[in-house]
Design a protein around this motif. Structure first.
Motif, PDB file in Angstrom:
ATOM      1  N   SER A   4       0.818  -1.215   0.000  1.00 44.95           N
ATOM      2  CA  SER A   4       0.000   0.000   0.000  1.00 44.95           C
ATOM      3  C   SER A   4       0.850   1.263   0.000  1.00 44.95           C
ATOM      4  CB  SER A   4      -0.920   0.006   1.220  1.00 44.95           C
ATOM      5  OG  SER A   4      -0.143  -0.021   2.406  1.00 44.95           O
ATOM      6  N   LYS A   5       2.113   1.154   0.383  1.00 44.68           N
ATOM      7  CA  LYS A   5       2.970   2.334   0.445  1.00 44.68           C
ATOM      8  C   LYS A   5       3.755   2.544  -0.848  1.00 44.68           C
ATOM      9  CE  LYS A   5       6.496   4.598   3.204  1.00 44.68           C
ATOM     10  NZ  LYS A   5       7.387   4.485   4.346  1.00 44.68           N
ATOM     11  N   CYS A   6       4.513   1.497  -1.278  1.00 49.60           N
ATOM     12  CA  CYS A   6       5.359   1.676  -2.465  1.00 49.60           C
ATOM     13  C   CYS A   6       4.727   1.122  -3.735  1.00 49.60           C
ATOM     14  CB  CYS A   6       6.729   1.044  -2.246  1.00 49.60           C
ATOM     15  SG  CYS A   6       6.715  -0.763  -2.098  1.00 49.60           S
ATOM     16  N   GLY A   7       3.708   0.269  -3.643  1.00 51.33           N
ATOM     17  CA  GLY A   7       2.993  -0.241  -4.806  1.00 51.33           C
ATOM     18  C   GLY A   7       3.655  -1.422  -5.489  1.00 51.33           C
ATOM     19  N   LYS A   8       4.750  -1.946  -4.932  1.00 50.86           N
ATOM     20  CA  LYS A   8       5.424  -3.082  -5.552  1.00 50.86           C
ATOM     21  C   LYS A   8       4.748  -4.386  -5.139  1.00 50.86           C
ATOM     22  CE  LYS A   8       9.824  -0.817  -6.068  1.00 50.86           C
ATOM     23  NZ  LYS A   8      11.236  -0.833  -5.805  1.00 50.86           N
ATOM     24  N   GLU A   9       4.897  -5.395  -5.977  1.00 50.83           N
ATOM     25  CA  GLU A   9       4.259  -6.681  -5.716  1.00 50.83           C
ATOM     26  C   GLU A   9       5.033  -7.433  -4.638  1.00 50.83           C
ATOM     27  OE1 GLU A   9       2.510 -10.535  -8.126  1.00 50.83           O
ATOM     28  OE2 GLU A   9       3.752  -9.079  -9.173  1.00 50.83           O
ATOM     29  N   ILE A  10       4.300  -7.973  -3.663  1.00 51.73           N
ATOM     30  CA  ILE A  10       4.905  -8.749  -2.586  1.00 51.73           C
ATOM     31  C   ILE A  10       4.126 -10.037  -2.400  1.00 51.73           C
ATOM     32  CG2 ILE A  10       5.892  -6.785  -1.345  1.00 51.73           C
ATOM     33  CD1 ILE A  10       3.475  -6.773   0.465  1.00 51.73           C
ATOM     34  N   ASN A  11       4.662 -10.943  -1.603  1.00 50.24           N
ATOM     35  CA  ASN A  11       4.040 -12.226  -1.314  1.00 50.24           C
ATOM     36  C   ASN A  11       2.712 -11.992  -0.574  1.00 50.24           C
ATOM     37  OD1 ASN A  11       3.414 -14.836  -0.710  1.00 50.24           O
ATOM     38  ND2 ASN A  11       5.371 -15.307   0.252  1.00 50.24           N
ATOM     39  N   ASP A  12       1.734 -12.839  -0.853  1.00 47.87           N
ATOM     40  CA  ASP A  12       0.422 -12.696  -0.220  1.00 47.87           C
ATOM     41  C   ASP A  12       0.469 -12.891   1.291  1.00 47.87           C
ATOM     42  OD1 ASP A  12      -0.760 -12.133  -2.614  1.00 47.87           O
ATOM     43  OD2 ASP A  12      -1.371 -14.205  -3.005  1.00 47.87           O
ATOM     44  N   GLU A  13       1.425 -13.657   1.778  1.00 47.92           N
ATOM     45  CA  GLU A  13       1.529 -13.940   3.207  1.00 47.92           C
ATOM     46  C   GLU A  13       2.541 -13.044   3.903  1.00 47.92           C
ATOM     47  OE1 GLU A  13       2.591 -17.977   2.926  1.00 47.92           O
ATOM     48  OE2 GLU A  13       0.635 -18.617   2.218  1.00 47.92           O
ATOM     49  N   ALA A  14       3.052 -12.026   3.215  1.00 50.86           N
ATOM     50  CA  ALA A  14       4.075 -11.151   3.782  1.00 50.86           C
ATOM     51  C   ALA A  14       3.508 -10.318   4.921  1.00 50.86           C
ATOM     52  CB  ALA A  14       4.637 -10.239   2.706  1.00 50.86           C
ATOM     53  N   VAL A  15       4.299 -10.164   5.966  1.00 47.79           N
ATOM     54  CA  VAL A  15       3.914  -9.362   7.115  1.00 47.79           C
ATOM     55  C   VAL A  15       4.338  -7.913   6.892  1.00 47.79           C
ATOM     56  CG1 VAL A  15       4.210  -9.081   9.602  1.00 47.79           C
ATOM     57  CG2 VAL A  15       4.098 -11.359   8.609  1.00 47.79           C
ATOM     58  N   VAL A  16       5.519  -7.730   6.283  1.00 48.04           N
ATOM     59  CA  VAL A  16       6.001  -6.396   5.919  1.00 48.04           C
ATOM     60  C   VAL A  16       6.493  -6.441   4.486  1.00 48.04           C
ATOM     61  CG1 VAL A  16       6.658  -5.686   8.245  1.00 48.04           C
ATOM     62  CG2 VAL A  16       8.301  -6.861   6.828  1.00 48.04           C
TER      63      VAL A  16
END
Length: 92
Positions: A4-16
């Motif tokens: 939500s901050k940088c808009g890059k794609e991350i893992n669905d289970e990521a905490v940060v």
């Protein structure tokens, strides 16, 4: 999922977010479970702040160190100095 901050794609289970460090919606769920959060950052670029965070509070990062390499470098630079002293231009 996307950060939500940088808009890059991350893992669905990521905490940060691994790119900016912003907490995701999963962070609140993990906090409620009262389990320790382990952050694995596999980025090649690292800063001293990230290194100290990876070592933990008061932790120390262990590095491989070779005294043999130091000894070789001392003899190599000493040899170059001796060669320079022999071959240097001499002004009389």
């Amino acid at each position: 999922m996307f950060c939500s901050k940088c808009g890059k794609e991350i893992n669905d289970e990521a905490v940060v977010c691994v790119h900016c460090g912003c907490a995701t919606g999963n962070f609140k769920n993990e906090k409620e479970k009262d389990t320790p959060i382990i952050i694995n950052n596999n980025n090649s670029a690292s800063s001293s702040a990230a290194a100290s965070a990876a070592a933990g509070v008061g932790g120390r990062i262990r590095r491989k160190y070779s005294f043999l390499f130091d000894l070789i470098m001392i003899f190599f630079t000493g040899g170059l100095w001796i060669i320079w002293m022999i071959l240097r231009p001499k002004y009389y």
